[in-house]
Design a protein around this motif. Sequence first.
Motif, PDB file in Angstrom:
ATOM      1  N   ARG A 150     -15.806 -12.610 -29.910  1.00  0.00           N
ATOM      2  CA  ARG A 150     -14.355 -12.597 -29.714  1.00  0.00           C
ATOM      3  C   ARG A 150     -13.892 -11.324 -29.016  1.00  0.00           C
ATOM      4  N   LYS A 151     -14.656 -10.932 -27.996  1.00  0.00           N
ATOM      5  CA  LYS A 151     -14.302  -9.708 -27.304  1.00  0.00           C
ATOM      6  C   LYS A 151     -13.903 -10.019 -25.866  1.00  0.00           C
ATOM      7  N   VAL A 152     -12.948  -9.252 -25.336  1.00  0.00           N
ATOM      8  CA  VAL A 152     -12.660  -9.298 -23.904  1.00  0.00           C
ATOM      9  C   VAL A 152     -13.022  -7.926 -23.365  1.00  0.00           C
ATOM     10  N   SER A 153     -13.905  -7.917 -22.374  1.00  0.00           N
ATOM     11  CA  SER A 153     -14.370  -6.647 -21.822  1.00  0.00           C
ATOM     12  C   SER A 153     -14.283  -6.726 -20.295  1.00  0.00           C
ATOM     13  N   VAL A 154     -13.549  -5.815 -19.691  1.00  0.00           N
ATOM     14  CA  VAL A 154     -13.293  -5.921 -18.253  1.00  0.00           C
ATOM     15  C   VAL A 154     -13.484  -4.569 -17.576  1.00  0.00           C
ATOM     16  N   TYR A 155     -14.113  -4.626 -16.403  1.00  0.00           N
ATOM     17  CA  TYR A 155     -14.220  -3.418 -15.581  1.00  0.00           C
ATOM     18  C   TYR A 155     -13.187  -3.517 -14.460  1.00  0.00           C
ATOM     19  N   ASP A 203     -10.159  -0.972  -9.493  1.00  0.00           N
ATOM     20  CA  ASP A 203      -9.073  -0.098  -9.025  1.00  0.00           C
ATOM     21  C   ASP A 203      -9.016   1.193  -9.830  1.00  0.00           C
ATOM     22  N   PHE A 204      -9.230   1.089 -11.130  1.00  0.00           N
ATOM     23  CA  PHE A 204      -9.146   2.284 -11.982  1.00  0.00           C
ATOM     24  C   PHE A 204     -10.525   2.859 -12.296  1.00  0.00           C
ATOM     25  N   GLN A 205     -11.572   2.156 -11.816  1.00  0.00           N
ATOM     26  CA  GLN A 205     -12.951   2.596 -12.028  1.00  0.00           C
ATOM     27  C   GLN A 205     -13.225   2.884 -13.493  1.00  0.00           C
ATOM     28  N   GLU A 206     -12.822   1.969 -14.335  1.00  0.00           N
ATOM     29  CA  GLU A 206     -13.107   2.154 -15.761  1.00  0.00           C
ATOM     30  C   GLU A 206     -13.235   0.804 -16.445  1.00  0.00           C
ATOM     31  N   GLU A 207     -14.018   0.830 -17.535  1.00  0.00           N
ATOM     32  CA  GLU A 207     -14.164  -0.378 -18.330  1.00  0.00           C
ATOM     33  C   GLU A 207     -13.300  -0.225 -19.570  1.00  0.00           C
ATOM     34  N   ASP A 208     -12.699  -1.332 -19.989  1.00  0.00           N
ATOM     35  CA  ASP A 208     -11.958  -1.285 -21.247  1.00  0.00           C
ATOM     36  C   ASP A 208     -12.131  -2.635 -21.929  1.00  0.00           C
ATOM     37  N   ALA A 260     -10.948 -17.367 -27.198  1.00  0.00           N
ATOM     38  CA  ALA A 260     -12.350 -17.236 -26.789  1.00  0.00           C
ATOM     39  C   ALA A 260     -12.540 -15.947 -25.985  1.00  0.00           C
ATOM     40  N   GLY A 261     -13.676 -15.283 -26.212  1.00  0.00           N
ATOM     41  CA  GLY A 261     -13.934 -14.021 -25.522  1.00  0.00           C
ATOM     42  C   GLY A 261     -14.478 -14.223 -24.123  1.00  0.00           C
ATOM     43  N   TRP A 262     -14.368 -13.218 -23.299  1.00  0.00           N
ATOM     44  CA  TRP A 262     -14.915 -13.264 -21.936  1.00  0.00           C
ATOM     45  C   TRP A 262     -15.089 -11.846 -21.408  1.00  0.00           C
ATOM     46  N   GLU A 263     -15.852 -11.749 -20.309  1.00  0.00           N
ATOM     47  CA  GLU A 263     -16.056 -10.437 -19.698  1.00  0.00           C
ATOM     48  C   GLU A 263     -16.064 -10.577 -18.188  1.00  0.00           C
ATOM     49  N   GLY A 264     -15.693  -9.497 -17.516  1.00  0.00           N
ATOM     50  CA  GLY A 264     -15.626  -9.618 -16.067  1.00  0.00           C
ATOM     51  C   GLY A 264     -15.234  -8.345 -15.348  1.00  0.00           C
ATOM     52  N   VAL A 265     -14.872  -8.565 -14.089  1.00  0.00           N
ATOM     53  CA  VAL A 265     -14.499  -7.470 -13.195  1.00  0.00           C
ATOM     54  C   VAL A 265     -13.185  -7.840 -12.538  1.00  0.00           C
ATOM     55  N   THR A 266     -12.274  -6.871 -12.438  1.00  0.00           N
ATOM     56  CA  THR A 266     -10.986  -7.156 -11.812  1.00  0.00           C
ATOM     57  C   THR A 266     -10.684  -6.181 -10.682  1.00  0.00           C
ATOM     58  N   ALA A 267      -9.897  -6.650  -9.721  1.00  0.00           N
ATOM     59  CA  ALA A 267      -9.382  -5.780  -8.646  1.00  0.00           C
ATOM     60  C   ALA A 267      -8.147  -6.448  -8.083  1.00  0.00           C
ATOM     61  N   GLY A 268      -7.261  -5.660  -7.518  1.00  0.00           N
ATOM     62  CA  GLY A 268      -6.051  -6.235  -6.944  1.00  0.00           C
ATOM     63  C   GLY A 268      -5.575  -5.458  -5.737  1.00  0.00           C
TER      64      GLY A 268
END
Length: 390
Positions: free
Chosen positions: A66-71, A74-79, A112-120
């Motif tokens: 049940r975790k959401v983890s995203v890199y 733009d901010f060069q960080e994972e949270d 539901a949990g998911w993980e990924g990479v974002t940019a805008g």
Amino acid sequence: MNTSEQLRSTVVRAFEERFGEPPVFVARAPGRVNLIGEHTDYNEGFVLPMAIDRAVWIALRPRADRKVSVYSLDFQEEDSFDICHLASSGKGWIEYLQAMAWALQKKDRGLAGWEGVTAGDVPIGAGLSSSAALELATARAFAAVDGFAWNPREMAQLAQRAENEWVGVYCGIMDQMISATGEAGHALLIDCRTLDTRSVPLPPGTAVVILDTSTRRGLVDSAYNDRRRHCETAAGFLHVRALRDVDPATFEARSAEMEPVMRRRARHVVTEIARTLEAADALERGDAATVGRLMDASHASLRDDFEVSRVELDTIVELAQAHPACYGARMTGAGFGGCAVALVRADGAAAFAEGVAADYQARTGLEPRVYVCSASDGASIEPLSTAGAL
Ligand code: GLA
């Protein structure tokens, strides 16, 4: 490849580097530019925005927990956060994702949990709704991993609630609605009371140009909330539910005893709603000259009555309006900084962009960003593969 396809490839590539396999979904949600109808949404009035070809992208795959983890590229960080134990950290971009999870959970979704990479590539704080884009892209991600049906209006309402109640920005519905329901090649007339929409094609031979003054504001600024409060007080004074319920003639007849500041704020809203409806009809007829005239009047009203412009916005708008290719121009978004928007002749758009940018820089010493934008579709999801799906 246009810039938006490039950004899609960038998040997909970054995902592959990070997780060693392709993403399962790619979510996208656009920013927006509002052609006319400013500070009318929270008065239950009309707005006429279009979704733009700048967006937030998220490449993702489901997780078993049940975790959401995203890199964030733009901010060069994972949270990350635990969707069963949402807790505001009070900081940055991850708050918008948590906010969306919180709002979805109010409807028993977003579990539901998911993980990924974002940019805008929607500039932040520029009045082009980067936060609504992030919220709607997040909603798309949750809908994909949770497997619930996508209802754009409902998602826009949940995103607004997320922003109001979790992020603490008391915005209206416009940004979330257009990011969710935008239509390529069209602006959307939105009735912010009923959420009914009417899509209006952009006149042939015209182009919409965004003029970024390179000044920024914070929406959390008390000025936005002050304006809302003034409008609510004015509606109370006029004994109506919202300023939407007053037409310009009735307003003129009844506003004489209003306190002057409140009167000016209300006059902007009442006249802006009328201009927005007129502009939608004019757009539909392909009457760019009338739309332009209404945009000019909208700017004057935002500057003088609603008092949300600033000298850099006034300068870029004046320079734009003086250009021969321009039908009309105005500040766009909440104000206090950020962008203006102009409707111009398509064949003169390049010269317009170059000329106004140079004149603005000469006048203010600031380097603006001026670009022709096209109207795009609202938030989307692309299923890529089932590899990695749980
Ligand atoms: C911001 C808010 C919107 C709207 C505009 C002003 O973008 O998020 O809801 O109020 O300002 O028109």
